[in-house]
Scaffold this motif. Structure first.
Motif, PDB file in Angstrom:
ATOM      1  N   ILE A  39      54.934  37.986  32.776  1.00  0.00           N
ATOM      2  CA  ILE A  39      54.388  37.994  31.411  1.00  0.00           C
ATOM      3  C   ILE A  39      53.215  37.024  31.311  1.00  0.00           C
ATOM      4  CG2 ILE A  39      54.891  37.368  29.007  1.00  0.00           C
ATOM      5  CD1 ILE A  39      57.831  38.344  29.597  1.00  0.00           C
ATOM      6  N   LEU A  40      53.389  35.821  31.820  1.00  0.00           N
ATOM      7  CA  LEU A  40      52.328  34.813  31.762  1.00  0.00           C
ATOM      8  C   LEU A  40      51.114  35.229  32.593  1.00  0.00           C
ATOM      9  CD1 LEU A  40      54.510  31.574  31.961  1.00  0.00           C
ATOM     10  CD2 LEU A  40      53.340  32.505  29.951  1.00  0.00           C
ATOM     11  N   ARG A  41      51.364  35.775  33.788  1.00  0.00           N
ATOM     12  CA  ARG A  41      50.267  36.222  34.649  1.00  0.00           C
ATOM     13  C   ARG A  41      49.451  37.311  33.956  1.00  0.00           C
ATOM     14  NH1 ARG A  41      53.262  37.405  38.502  1.00  0.00           N
ATOM     15  NH2 ARG A  41      53.216  35.391  39.524  1.00  0.00           N
ATOM     16  N   LYS A  42      50.127  38.276  33.338  1.00  0.00           N
ATOM     17  CA  LYS A  42      49.437  39.353  32.628  1.00  0.00           C
ATOM     18  C   LYS A  42      48.642  38.788  31.450  1.00  0.00           C
ATOM     19  CE  LYS A  42      50.320  43.803  30.428  1.00  0.00           C
ATOM     20  NZ  LYS A  42      50.192  43.598  29.006  1.00  0.00           N
ATOM     21  N   TRP A  46      44.637  39.246  31.647  1.00  0.00           N
ATOM     22  CA  TRP A  46      44.202  40.454  30.944  1.00  0.00           C
ATOM     23  C   TRP A  46      44.362  40.360  29.439  1.00  0.00           C
ATOM     24  CZ3 TRP A  46      41.331  44.543  32.013  1.00  0.00           C
ATOM     25  CH2 TRP A  46      41.401  45.658  31.179  1.00  0.00           C
ATOM     26  N   ASP A  47      45.571  40.136  28.965  1.00  0.00           N
ATOM     27  CA  ASP A  47      45.864  40.245  27.539  1.00  0.00           C
ATOM     28  C   ASP A  47      44.991  39.356  26.661  1.00  0.00           C
ATOM     29  OD1 ASP A  47      47.796  42.075  28.197  1.00  0.00           O
ATOM     30  OD2 ASP A  47      49.496  40.778  27.750  1.00  0.00           O
ATOM     31  N   GLN A  48      44.703  38.144  27.106  1.00  0.00           N
ATOM     32  CA  GLN A  48      43.908  37.253  26.262  1.00  0.00           C
ATOM     33  C   GLN A  48      42.462  37.719  26.131  1.00  0.00           C
ATOM     34  OE1 GLN A  48      43.266  33.224  27.585  1.00  0.00           O
ATOM     35  NE2 GLN A  48      43.163  33.834  29.738  1.00  0.00           N
ATOM     36  N   PHE A  49      42.011  38.631  27.002  1.00  0.00           N
ATOM     37  CA  PHE A  49      40.628  39.094  26.977  1.00  0.00           C
ATOM     38  C   PHE A  49      40.434  40.446  26.300  1.00  0.00           C
ATOM     39  CE2 PHE A  49      40.964  36.652  31.029  1.00  0.00           C
ATOM     40  CZ  PHE A  49      40.211  35.564  30.645  1.00  0.00           C
ATOM     41  N   MET A  87      33.618  48.214  30.779  1.00  0.00           N
ATOM     42  CA  MET A  87      34.390  47.792  31.945  1.00  0.00           C
ATOM     43  C   MET A  87      33.589  46.790  32.787  1.00  0.00           C
ATOM     44  SD  MET A  87      37.382  48.055  33.302  1.00  0.00           S
ATOM     45  CE  MET A  87      38.148  49.579  32.826  1.00  0.00           C
ATOM     46  N   ARG A  88      32.296  47.017  32.929  1.00  0.00           N
ATOM     47  CA  ARG A  88      31.452  46.074  33.670  1.00  0.00           C
ATOM     48  C   ARG A  88      31.466  44.714  32.966  1.00  0.00           C
ATOM     49  NH1 ARG A  88      25.824  47.608  33.095  1.00  0.00           N
ATOM     50  NH2 ARG A  88      26.044  46.213  31.342  1.00  0.00           N
ATOM     51  N   ASP A  89      31.404  44.733  31.631  1.00  0.00           N
ATOM     52  CA  ASP A  89      31.473  43.488  30.880  1.00  0.00           C
ATOM     53  C   ASP A  89      32.827  42.802  31.065  1.00  0.00           C
ATOM     54  OD1 ASP A  89      28.904  43.988  30.018  1.00  0.00           O
ATOM     55  OD2 ASP A  89      29.492  44.547  27.971  1.00  0.00           O
ATOM     56  N   ALA A  90      33.893  43.598  31.130  1.00  0.00           N
ATOM     57  CA  ALA A  90      35.228  43.026  31.367  1.00  0.00           C
ATOM     58  C   ALA A  90      35.272  42.326  32.721  1.00  0.00           C
ATOM     59  CB  ALA A  90      36.293  44.123  31.296  1.00  0.00           C
ATOM     60  N   ILE A  91      34.686  42.948  33.729  1.00  0.00           N
ATOM     61  CA  ILE A  91      34.662  42.343  35.068  1.00  0.00           C
ATOM     62  C   ILE A  91      33.900  41.020  35.022  1.00  0.00           C
ATOM     63  CG2 ILE A  91      33.767  42.633  37.419  1.00  0.00           C
ATOM     64  CD1 ILE A  91      34.304  45.730  36.937  1.00  0.00           C
ATOM     65  N   TRP A 110      43.660  46.961  34.450  1.00  0.00           N
ATOM     66  CA  TRP A 110      43.543  48.090  33.519  1.00  0.00           C
ATOM     67  C   TRP A 110      44.638  49.123  33.785  1.00  0.00           C
ATOM     68  CZ3 TRP A 110      40.093  52.794  34.448  1.00  0.00           C
ATOM     69  CH2 TRP A 110      40.127  53.659  33.340  1.00  0.00           C
ATOM     70  N   PHE A 111      44.834  49.484  35.050  1.00  0.00           N
ATOM     71  CA  PHE A 111      45.863  50.469  35.387  1.00  0.00           C
ATOM     72  C   PHE A 111      47.240  49.969  34.966  1.00  0.00           C
ATOM     73  CE2 PHE A 111      43.083  51.688  39.280  1.00  0.00           C
ATOM     74  CZ  PHE A 111      42.223  52.408  38.477  1.00  0.00           C
ATOM     75  N   SER A 112      47.512  48.718  35.222  1.00  0.00           N
ATOM     76  CA  SER A 112      48.810  48.146  34.853  1.00  0.00           C
ATOM     77  C   SER A 112      49.001  48.137  33.340  1.00  0.00           C
ATOM     78  CB  SER A 112      48.917  46.727  35.407  1.00  0.00           C
ATOM     79  OG  SER A 112      50.109  46.123  34.983  1.00  0.00           O
TER      80      SER A 112
END
Length: 178
Positions: A39-42, A46-49, A87-91, A110-112
């Motif tokens: 949960i923390l790793r995700k 990812w989640d915070q962004f 997606m490029r901005d996310a990277i 993203w897939f996860s």
């Protein structure tokens, strides 16, 4: 600090949340610590962004329905423009650079988050994505075009593409060695 080092800490978790995590750990034959770490790793990766980079959650049947009402050309155009840019901005936002490892990492996230079953195979000088998405053939077209556009930034062209009704396989020649 090594990648596998850990820190022991104590935190307070509401009892009803702990019980849900404990139930999930038992159901998945995992430890409570393992579930909490996932949960923390995700969250930190990812989640915070996601809101900052413009991602929203939609139900798969809704997205599949929308895709079916669009032409293939419209899907390709959207994937190559606004979706690619997002997606490029996310990277860039998550990693601060645009290289193979950063693209692969953000695609995995993203897939996860999208609950797409996936396998990414790095072998010799090839990288292959196998994705089960359940969004129909046009979903395969969208995802394949988006991935191809991201790797196109690195002057990498797809050397394998198999778009199916609810899954796709797409591969690229890379300069990565396993």
């Amino acid at each position: 600090m090594s990648k596998n080092s850990t820190t022991n800490t104590a935190i307070r978790i509401p009892t009803e949340i702990y019980e849900k995590i404990e139930f999930q750990a038992l159901a998945e034959d995992k430890t409570v610590s393992g579930i909490i770490n996932n949960i923390l790793r995700k969250y930190v990766s990812w989640d915070q962004f996601i809101s900052d980079i413009g991602f929203v959650f939609l139900q798969k049947p809704f997205v599949r329905n929308i895709f079916e009402h669009l032409s293939d050309d419209d899907i390709v155009k959207a994937a190559k423009t606004s979706c690619y840019t997002g997606m490029r901005d996310a990277i860039s936002f998550i990693h601060g650079k645009n290289d193979i490892e950063s693209i692969v990492d953000v695609l995995k996230l993203w897939f996860s988050a999208s609950n797409f079953t996936n396998k990414i195979i790095l072998a010799d000088d090839n990288i292959e994505f196998r994705i089960q998405h359940n969004l129909g053939h046009k979903g395969s077209l969208y995802i394949g075009t988006l991935i191809s556009s991201l790797f196109g930034d690195l002057n990498m062209k797809s050397n394998k593409a198999l778009l199916k009704e609810h899954s796709l396989i797409i591969g690229f020649k890379s300069n990565l060695k396993k």
